[in-house]
Scaffold this active site. Sequence first.
Site, mmCIF file in Angstrom:
data_model
loop_
_atom_site.group_PDB
_atom_site.id
_atom_site.type_symbol
_atom_site.label_atom_id
_atom_site.label_comp_id
_atom_site.label_asym_id
_atom_site.label_seq_id
_atom_site.Cartn_x
_atom_site.Cartn_y
_atom_site.Cartn_z
ATOM 1 N N ASP A 449 27.134 -58.582 1.315
ATOM 2 C CA ASP A 449 27.493 -59.478 2.415
ATOM 3 C C ASP A 449 26.301 -60.339 2.829
ATOM 4 O OD1 ASP A 449 29.150 -60.513 4.376
ATOM 5 O OD2 ASP A 449 29.758 -58.558 5.146
ATOM 6 N N ASP A 518 37.567 -63.989 5.800
ATOM 7 C CA ASP A 518 37.865 -62.879 6.708
ATOM 8 C C ASP A 518 39.278 -63.005 7.254
ATOM 9 O OD1 ASP A 518 35.538 -61.478 6.520
ATOM 10 O OD2 ASP A 518 34.626 -62.281 8.334
HETATM 11 C C1 DGJ Z 1 31.826 -59.697 7.170
HETATM 12 C C2 DGJ Z 1 32.773 -59.492 6.026
HETATM 13 O O1 DGJ Z 1 33.399 -60.703 5.710
HETATM 14 C C3 DGJ Z 1 33.769 -58.413 6.398
HETATM 15 O O2 DGJ Z 1 34.695 -58.228 5.365
HETATM 16 C C4 DGJ Z 1 33.044 -57.115 6.693
HETATM 17 O O3 DGJ Z 1 32.426 -56.636 5.518
HETATM 18 C C5 DGJ Z 1 32.004 -57.353 7.780
HETATM 19 N N1 DGJ Z 1 31.151 -58.451 7.472
HETATM 20 C C6 DGJ Z 1 31.170 -56.117 7.995
HETATM 21 O O4 DGJ Z 1 30.146 -56.343 8.859
#
Ligand code: DGJ
Length: 701
Positions: A449, A518
Amino acid sequence: MAALSATVFAAVPITVSTDNVALRYMVGDDGTLCQSYFGKRMADDSYASLGQGVEAFTTHGYTDQFEPALHINHADNNSSLILKYVDHKVEEVKPGVTTTTINLADPVYNDAVSLVLTAYAPEDIITCHSVITNNSGKDIELEKYASSMLHFYAPEYYLTEFSGDWGREAAMSSQPLRFGKKVIDTKLGSRANAMVSPFFMLSLDKPATETAGDVVLGTLSWTGNFRFTFEIDQMNRLRVISGINPYYSAYRLKKGETFVTPDFVFTYSDKGVGQASRNFHDWARNHKVKDGNGDRLTLLNNWEVTGTDFNEEKLVNMMHDAKELGVNMFLLDDGWFGNKYPRDNDLQGLGDWDVMEKKLPNGFAPIIEEGKKLGVKFGLWIEPEMVNPKSELYDKHPDWAITLPNRDIVTKRNQLVLDMSNPKVQDYVFSVVDKLLTDWPDIAYFKWDCNAEITNIYSHYLGKDQQHLYVDHVRGLYNVLDRIKAKYPDVPMMMCASGGGRCDFQGLEYFTEFWTSDDTDPVERIFIQYGMGHFMPSKVLCAHVARWNGDVKIKFRTNVAMMGKLGFDYNIHEWDGKELAYVKQAVKNYEKLKPAILDGDLYRLVSPYDGNHAVNQFMSKDGRLGAIFTFDIYPRWGEHEYNVKLQGLDPNARYDIFEIDRFEAGDFKYGEYTGEYLMEVGIPILTGYRLHSRVYEIRKH
Ligand code: DGJ
């Protein structure tokens, strides 16, 4: 496309061509490299009638008065550059892939500039980057350093951009271009594509449709700031300049040093946008994406289920849920690390990659062992390029974070970006992955991430070369990813940046897929996946069944996710028996349809932007298996539902169409047709129901 100017004597022709596309240069009698043609590949004879064209790769400060591709400041304050042809060479890299290197140089300052063009013949893709070498004997400063410049001459130009924001990535909008400049760029540094994807689509003469029209698709393979400049001059000629965004990035090149720019990747189609997208999908799988022709793991992720609130028991139970669903892997997300500063929320702990004893006293062992018994793999979330100021890492190395002296620190999501230009930071980031895989060799997958853009732009490492930071940060990231790929070539990884904040092809040389958004609201996802899918094959678009938008039933959610790399972010115990049975069946259907969805050809039959429905057709490369996904989103009462015409079939063959993936019902034979009928007449598969979806399987006799 039309030739660019009247005939002038031209000494050296250079043609870069694929099966259907050609880019033609000519060297003028004064040694200037000119672009004389770009468009559909023609017979060799036809090129003979072309004029010389216009200067291919323009420079600042001498004769050209529009946006330059290159701008170099010399040590004696002379900021001009004159490029003359030196020579060129053509090499076959592998069957179907040819690289043409055109060498240019300034006759006075000796700066050398090479244009490196690689043509992928069957995929109709060309890549181009420039290589700049400082032979001037003194330091120079690169103020602008494009990868590519392309010239067009058409009566009208229509540009489509893929901009948006967190949760609405790759939203498509189009506009005609007129005299002057249009710029698409990002300055976010990391997570660079959060507001705009590095893609553009350019229609010539009139807006192209899926199946007709002249269209160019382009993207930059660079996981950082990019810039596309479209400039129309007084003659209505268009130049398109693509490269790293030179914003606060003037780069000092010491004598003898070379600067290699990233690849600009482009295709042209005279048969509309659908073909251009399929060119990209084929190229991505065959030549760019890590394990592009390999399989992908379906998964269950805990993020939308538990957030950071979990313990060993919950995770072991989720391993069982993954087994029950029939997916390949359980993916443990954020919140498993940090002891002095436990990662119980996003306020602290980033940077401290020790398993949190409070939540997981036995480490990952019980989860991994349970997975082994069940035949389910274990994947892990990390965010190693970032740090919370509340962390042991920041306590020890505050200078590793990008922060300004004499200013209050500005964080994004309570975190800072580590300075990847610093080799010590690179070693540390590599060590995060290396140590995890050494301690837990059964980790089968990483979700990597990146949740903050660069703020407080200042490197405590770079000294007076502060303007190198945006570039060297990305290069530092690539150094780390190169090392990881070399040592652990078989560990697949998901690229993630608060969703699709990273969606570039250079990143995908290291990552097998990326987290598209997301936003898992299936209605929004139809649009986001549609936009991303113009460049990216379904195989790399992670699409999870999750809870956003409570109005949508499980079948619709699952069908949207089945058009990408399928996963789940769901507490499966919230489903009743019928829903769970449906989902398990859908996972099996997905496995069956993978040759069409993940490795086949995509035909966008109905665009969600055109009304209240969306339909995608996928065909396996051998043409035997296909899948049609239809979505009736919010149809209006009394709306006419026209037949949907299929594409990419053999008109002379016969096909069975089955409706599969039915909720609480078995497969149903919808009909048998000739390919010609399906493509010319089509079938009535749209309905007036709201938030309603169907999946059809196409079987060739
Ligand atoms: C952002 C990501 O896009 C989510 O899927 C998740 O992994 C969160 N971060 C976790 O902090």
